[in-house]
Structure formats: C-alpha cells, structure tokens
Scaffold this motif. Structure first.
Motif, PDB file in Angstrom:
ATOM      1  N   GLU A  37      35.156  37.113  14.745  1.00  0.00           N
ATOM      2  CA  GLU A  37      34.219  36.369  13.899  1.00  0.00           C
ATOM      3  C   GLU A  37      32.840  36.307  14.551  1.00  0.00           C
ATOM      4  N   MET A  38      32.815  36.103  15.866  1.00  0.00           N
ATOM      5  CA  MET A  38      31.533  36.049  16.567  1.00  0.00           C
ATOM      6  C   MET A  38      30.836  37.410  16.521  1.00  0.00           C
ATOM      7  N   ARG A  39      31.612  38.492  16.657  1.00  0.00           N
ATOM      8  CA  ARG A  39      30.997  39.826  16.552  1.00  0.00           C
ATOM      9  C   ARG A  39      30.385  40.006  15.171  1.00  0.00           C
ATOM     10  N   GLY A  40      31.129  39.604  14.131  1.00  0.00           N
ATOM     11  CA  GLY A  40      30.610  39.730  12.767  1.00  0.00           C
ATOM     12  C   GLY A  40      29.342  38.922  12.570  1.00  0.00           C
ATOM     13  N   LEU A  41      29.346  37.686  13.079  1.00  0.00           N
ATOM     14  CA  LEU A  41      28.151  36.850  12.957  1.00  0.00           C
ATOM     15  C   LEU A  41      26.986  37.438  13.744  1.00  0.00           C
ATOM     16  N   GLY A  42      27.289  38.021  14.910  1.00  0.00           N
ATOM     17  CA  GLY A  42      26.230  38.648  15.710  1.00  0.00           C
ATOM     18  C   GLY A  42      25.611  39.821  14.972  1.00  0.00           C
ATOM     19  N   GLU A  43      26.456  40.640  14.355  1.00  0.00           N
ATOM     20  CA  GLU A  43      25.935  41.782  13.593  1.00  0.00           C
ATOM     21  C   GLU A  43      25.113  41.301  12.400  1.00  0.00           C
ATOM     22  N   GLU A  44      25.609  40.269  11.730  1.00  0.00           N
ATOM     23  CA  GLU A  44      24.869  39.711  10.586  1.00  0.00           C
ATOM     24  C   GLU A  44      23.517  39.166  11.043  1.00  0.00           C
TER      25      GLU A  44
END
Length: 122
Positions: free
Chosen positions: A62-69
């Motif tokens: 989830e943190m990776r996804g938020l970072g990419e976003e």
C-alpha cells in the motif's frame, strides 16, 4: 482420651498419605495440560507471526502504491508549475519591455526639452 487422640492423628495421617498418593497422578495431568498449552501457544504464536508478516507485506504494498501515486501527482504539479512560471516570466518580460519603451520615450522628451531650451537661450 489418649487413644482417641492417637486415632484422630492416625486418621489425619491416612488422609495426608492418600492426598500424597494422588499427587503423582495430579502432577501427570498437570504436565499433560502444560504440554497441551505449549502446543496451542506455539500454534497461535505461529499464526500471529504469519498474520503480522502478511499485514506488513500488505502495508508495504500500500505504501509503494501511495508513493507511486504521490510521485505522479508531484510530476503533474511540477509540469503545471513550470508552465505557470513560464507564463509569469513572459508577462514580466512584456511589462519590462513596456516600461523600457516608456523610459526611452521620456528620455527622448527630456532631451528634446533641453535642446529646445538651449536654442531659445542662444
């Protein structure tokens, strides 16, 4: 009376010995319960560790996804900011040109005024 005391004391001793004779069986039952409890706790701890590992992996994903976003939004914002800065720079340059022309015009008028007053003074 002494025989009664002796009889009572013997009965008490018999009760204590009977209780002591039951002690190994009770200890064995307690040992079995402890072994069972250890097995259950080992299984539960293993389950908790697996759940924590899974939650950690989910959280990292989830943190990776938020970072990419966030990086995507920052890239978009950066592009908009650069465009806005170019527009503001162009506006500033245009205003500077207008002011420059006004200053040149004023200098020219002042110069004309000086030339006219010199001719008159002669």
């Amino acid at each position: 009376m002494a025989s009664r005391d002796l009889t009572d004391r013997v009965e008490v001793l018999e009760q204590k010995v009977t209780a002591l004779e039951e002690l190994p069986a009770r200890m064995s039952a307690l040992e079995t319960q402890i072994v069972q409890l250890r097995g259950e706790m080992r299984g539960e701890f293993s389950t908790v560790r697996q759940e924590l590992r899974s939650l950690g992996e989910d959280l990292r994903g989830e943190m990776r996804g938020l970072g990419e976003e966030l990086r995507g939004e920052m890239g978009s914002l950066e592009g908009r900011l650069r465009q806005e800065m170019r527009e503001l720079n162009d506006q500033t340059l245009a205003q500077m040109r207008v002011l420059h022309e006004e200053v040149i015009d004023r200098i020219g008028k002042l110069d004309e005024g000086r030339r006219g007053s010199r001719k008159r003074g002669r």
